[in-house]
Design a protein around this motif. Structure first.
Motif, mmCIF file in Angstrom:
data_model
loop_
_atom_site.group_PDB
_atom_site.id
_atom_site.type_symbol
_atom_site.label_atom_id
_atom_site.label_comp_id
_atom_site.label_asym_id
_atom_site.label_seq_id
_atom_site.Cartn_x
_atom_site.Cartn_y
_atom_site.Cartn_z
ATOM 1 N N LEU A 65 49.529 -8.042 -129.093
ATOM 2 C CA LEU A 65 48.270 -8.626 -128.637
ATOM 3 C C LEU A 65 48.365 -8.991 -127.166
ATOM 4 C CD1 LEU A 65 45.457 -9.869 -128.913
ATOM 5 C CD2 LEU A 65 46.545 -11.918 -129.839
ATOM 6 N N LEU A 66 49.427 -9.674 -126.783
ATOM 7 C CA LEU A 66 49.595 -10.080 -125.392
ATOM 8 C C LEU A 66 49.740 -8.874 -124.471
ATOM 9 C CD1 LEU A 66 51.886 -13.152 -125.991
ATOM 10 C CD2 LEU A 66 49.553 -13.218 -125.093
ATOM 11 N N SER A 67 50.426 -7.843 -124.916
ATOM 12 C CA SER A 67 50.612 -6.668 -124.052
ATOM 13 C C SER A 67 49.310 -5.907 -123.849
ATOM 14 C CB SER A 67 51.695 -5.742 -124.599
ATOM 15 O OG SER A 67 51.271 -5.078 -125.755
ATOM 16 N N THR A 68 48.412 -5.933 -124.826
ATOM 17 C CA THR A 68 47.114 -5.267 -124.632
ATOM 18 C C THR A 68 46.285 -5.977 -123.565
ATOM 19 O OG1 THR A 68 46.005 -6.482 -126.395
ATOM 20 C CG2 THR A 68 46.993 -4.374 -127.001
ATOM 21 N N ILE A 69 46.550 -7.248 -123.352
ATOM 22 C CA ILE A 69 45.855 -8.024 -122.335
ATOM 23 C C ILE A 69 46.547 -7.851 -120.976
ATOM 24 C CG2 ILE A 69 45.210 -10.384 -121.647
ATOM 25 C CD1 ILE A 69 45.042 -11.038 -124.628
ATOM 26 N N GLY A 70 47.805 -7.407 -120.998
ATOM 27 C CA GLY A 70 48.545 -7.202 -119.757
ATOM 28 C C GLY A 70 49.639 -8.219 -119.512
ATOM 29 N N VAL A 71 50.018 -8.957 -120.548
ATOM 30 C CA VAL A 71 51.052 -9.981 -120.434
ATOM 31 C C VAL A 71 52.283 -9.527 -121.217
ATOM 32 C CG1 VAL A 71 51.653 -12.362 -121.034
ATOM 33 C CG2 VAL A 71 49.372 -11.829 -120.180
ATOM 34 N N HIS A 72 53.441 -9.683 -120.599
ATOM 35 C CA HIS A 72 54.696 -9.330 -121.257
ATOM 36 C C HIS A 72 55.532 -10.598 -121.396
ATOM 37 C CE1 HIS A 72 53.517 -5.205 -120.982
ATOM 38 N NE2 HIS A 72 53.212 -5.423 -119.713
ATOM 39 N N PRO A 73 55.503 -11.206 -122.582
ATOM 40 C CA PRO A 73 56.144 -12.504 -122.769
ATOM 41 C C PRO A 73 57.666 -12.415 -122.802
ATOM 42 C CG PRO A 73 55.396 -11.647 -124.863
ATOM 43 C CD PRO A 73 54.902 -10.700 -123.804
ATOM 44 N N THR A 74 58.291 -13.544 -122.552
ATOM 45 C CA THR A 74 59.722 -13.698 -122.780
ATOM 46 C C THR A 74 59.871 -13.990 -124.270
ATOM 47 O OG1 THR A 74 60.031 -14.604 -120.576
ATOM 48 C CG2 THR A 74 61.766 -15.057 -122.191
ATOM 49 N N VAL A 75 60.736 -13.256 -124.936
ATOM 50 C CA VAL A 75 60.925 -13.427 -126.382
ATOM 51 C C VAL A 75 62.343 -13.917 -126.623
ATOM 52 C CG1 VAL A 75 60.911 -12.292 -128.631
ATOM 53 C CG2 VAL A 75 59.261 -11.609 -126.887
ATOM 54 N N ALA A 118 43.218 -16.725 -132.904
ATOM 55 C CA ALA A 118 42.008 -17.548 -132.800
ATOM 56 C C ALA A 118 41.621 -17.762 -131.336
ATOM 57 C CB ALA A 118 42.215 -18.887 -133.502
ATOM 58 N N LEU A 119 42.614 -18.027 -130.483
ATOM 59 C CA LEU A 119 42.330 -18.174 -129.050
ATOM 60 C C LEU A 119 41.737 -16.885 -128.484
ATOM 61 C CD1 LEU A 119 45.351 -20.012 -127.355
ATOM 62 C CD2 LEU A 119 42.964 -20.723 -127.350
ATOM 63 N N HIS A 120 42.290 -15.762 -128.903
ATOM 64 C CA HIS A 120 41.808 -14.472 -128.419
ATOM 65 C C HIS A 120 40.380 -14.208 -128.887
ATOM 66 C CE1 HIS A 120 41.836 -10.362 -127.090
ATOM 67 N NE2 HIS A 120 41.700 -9.900 -128.321
ATOM 68 N N LEU A 125 41.855 -17.169 -124.726
ATOM 69 C CA LEU A 125 43.236 -16.756 -124.441
ATOM 70 C C LEU A 125 43.402 -16.302 -122.998
ATOM 71 C CD1 LEU A 125 46.131 -16.264 -125.317
ATOM 72 C CD2 LEU A 125 45.414 -14.051 -126.241
ATOM 73 N N ARG A 126 42.521 -15.452 -122.519
ATOM 74 C CA ARG A 126 42.623 -14.929 -121.148
ATOM 75 C C ARG A 126 42.632 -16.079 -120.136
ATOM 76 N NH1 ARG A 126 42.348 -10.696 -117.916
ATOM 77 N NH2 ARG A 126 42.262 -9.167 -119.565
ATOM 78 N N ALA A 127 41.735 -17.036 -120.281
ATOM 79 C CA ALA A 127 41.678 -18.166 -119.343
ATOM 80 C C ALA A 127 42.974 -18.976 -119.375
ATOM 81 C CB ALA A 127 40.489 -19.062 -119.673
ATOM 82 N N LYS A 128 43.518 -19.168 -120.550
ATOM 83 C CA LYS A 128 44.774 -19.913 -120.683
ATOM 84 C C LYS A 128 45.921 -19.162 -120.004
ATOM 85 C CE LYS A 128 47.020 -22.708 -124.219
ATOM 86 N NZ LYS A 128 46.658 -23.955 -123.592
ATOM 87 N N LEU A 129 45.934 -17.840 -120.139
ATOM 88 C CA LEU A 129 46.972 -17.024 -119.509
ATOM 89 C C LEU A 129 46.835 -17.020 -117.986
ATOM 90 C CD1 LEU A 129 46.956 -14.088 -122.064
ATOM 91 C CD2 LEU A 129 48.822 -15.737 -121.708
ATOM 92 N N VAL A 130 45.608 -16.970 -117.488
ATOM 93 C CA VAL A 130 45.367 -17.031 -116.041
ATOM 94 C C VAL A 130 45.817 -18.383 -115.514
ATOM 95 C CG1 VAL A 130 43.568 -17.098 -114.267
ATOM 96 C CG2 VAL A 130 43.521 -15.311 -116.028
ATOM 97 N N GLU A 131 45.460 -19.448 -116.205
ATOM 98 C CA GLU A 131 45.841 -20.802 -115.791
ATOM 99 C C GLU A 131 47.359 -20.964 -115.744
ATOM 100 O OE1 GLU A 131 45.544 -25.249 -117.680
ATOM 101 O OE2 GLU A 131 43.842 -23.918 -117.987
ATOM 102 N N ALA A 132 48.072 -20.317 -116.667
ATOM 103 C CA ALA A 132 49.532 -20.414 -116.723
ATOM 104 C C ALA A 132 50.209 -19.521 -115.690
ATOM 105 C CB ALA A 132 50.020 -20.043 -118.119
ATOM 106 N N GLY A 133 49.436 -18.647 -115.043
ATOM 107 C CA GLY A 133 50.015 -17.746 -114.061
ATOM 108 C C GLY A 133 50.615 -16.485 -114.664
ATOM 109 N N ALA A 134 50.319 -16.226 -115.926
ATOM 110 C CA ALA A 134 50.850 -15.042 -116.603
ATOM 111 C C ALA A 134 49.961 -13.829 -116.401
ATOM 112 C CB ALA A 134 51.002 -15.318 -118.093
ATOM 113 N N LEU A 135 48.754 -14.064 -115.888
ATOM 114 C CA LEU A 135 47.773 -13.003 -115.761
ATOM 115 C C LEU A 135 46.923 -13.282 -114.538
ATOM 116 C CD1 LEU A 135 46.739 -10.550 -117.453
ATOM 117 C CD2 LEU A 135 45.165 -12.129 -118.552
ATOM 118 N N GLU A 136 46.618 -12.240 -113.801
ATOM 119 C CA GLU A 136 45.732 -12.388 -112.649
ATOM 120 C C GLU A 136 44.316 -12.625 -113.148
ATOM 121 O OE1 GLU A 136 46.489 -12.245 -109.308
ATOM 122 O OE2 GLU A 136 48.577 -12.229 -109.956
ATOM 123 N N GLY A 137 43.536 -13.389 -112.422
ATOM 124 C CA GLY A 137 42.128 -13.613 -112.783
ATOM 125 C C GLY A 137 41.342 -12.333 -112.606
#
Length: 142
Positions: A65-75, A118-120, A125-137
Motif C-alpha cells: 500500500l505504501l509503495s503504491t503511494i511512493g513511500v518505501h518504509p523501513t521494516v 482506514a487512513l488511506h 494517509l497522504r497528508a500524514k506522509l507529507v507531514e512526516a516528510g516521507a512524501l513530497e506534497g
C-alpha cells in the motif's frame, strides 16, 4: 533483535533491516541500548517504520500500500519477546494498537493494517506522509 544488516529493496516495497548488536555494519547499534530505547530511536529517525514479525502477510500488504503511494518504509522484524517493547497508541485503546505488525508515521503509532487502510480510504494517509516528510506534497495517488 536479529542482526543489523541492510538488505537491498525487496521488490520496491521497502528496505528490510534486522537488528542485532554487531559492530561490523555501518548500521551498528549500541550494545548497551535497551530494546525499548532502540525501538524508540528507530521510530524517531525514520519517517515511516513498520515493525513486523518474520513472514507476516499483513506487513507485506502494508508495504505494498505504501509503495503504491511512493513511500518505501523501513521494516524491522522483531522477535516475539521484543514485541511488548513497542510503544502503544496513547489515544486508541483497541486491540489493533498492540503488538505487531505496527506502522509508525512521523513518530506516531498509526496501528496495524486496518488503521493504515482506514487512513488511506478516508484520504488522510497522504497528508500524514507529507507531514512526516516521507512524501513530497502534490502529485496524485496511483
Amino acid at each position: 533483535m536479529q542482526g543489523v544488516r541492510r538488505f537491498r529493496p525487496l521488490s520496491d516495497v521497502g528496505v528490510r533491516l534486522e537488528l542485532s548488536t554487531t559492530t561490523a555494519s555501518p548500521l551498528a547499534i549500541d550494545v548497551e541500548e535497551s530494546t525499548e530505547t532502540r525501538i524508540q530511536r528507530l521510530i524517531s529517525e525514520n519517517p515511516v517504520v513498520i515493525f513486523s514479525r518474520p513472514s507476516c502477510c499483513m506487513c507485506h500488504v502494508m508495504k505494498r500500500l505504501l509503495s503504491t503511494i511512493g513511500v518505501h518504509p523501513t521494516v524491522i522484524e522483531l522477535d516475539d519477546n521484543e514485541i511488548p517493547a513497542l510503544p502503544s497508541s496513547s489515544s486508541d485503546g483497541d486491540s489493533s494498537s498492540a503488538g505487531a505488525p505496527a506502522v509508525f508515521i512521523g513518530g506516531s503509532r498509526v496501528g496495524g493494517l486496518e488503521n493504515l487502510v482506514a487512513l488511506h480510504l478516508t484520504g488522510h494517509l497522504r497528508a500524514k506522509l507529507v507531514e512526516a516528510g516521507a512524501l513530497e506534497g502534490g502529485g496524485t495517488v496511483s
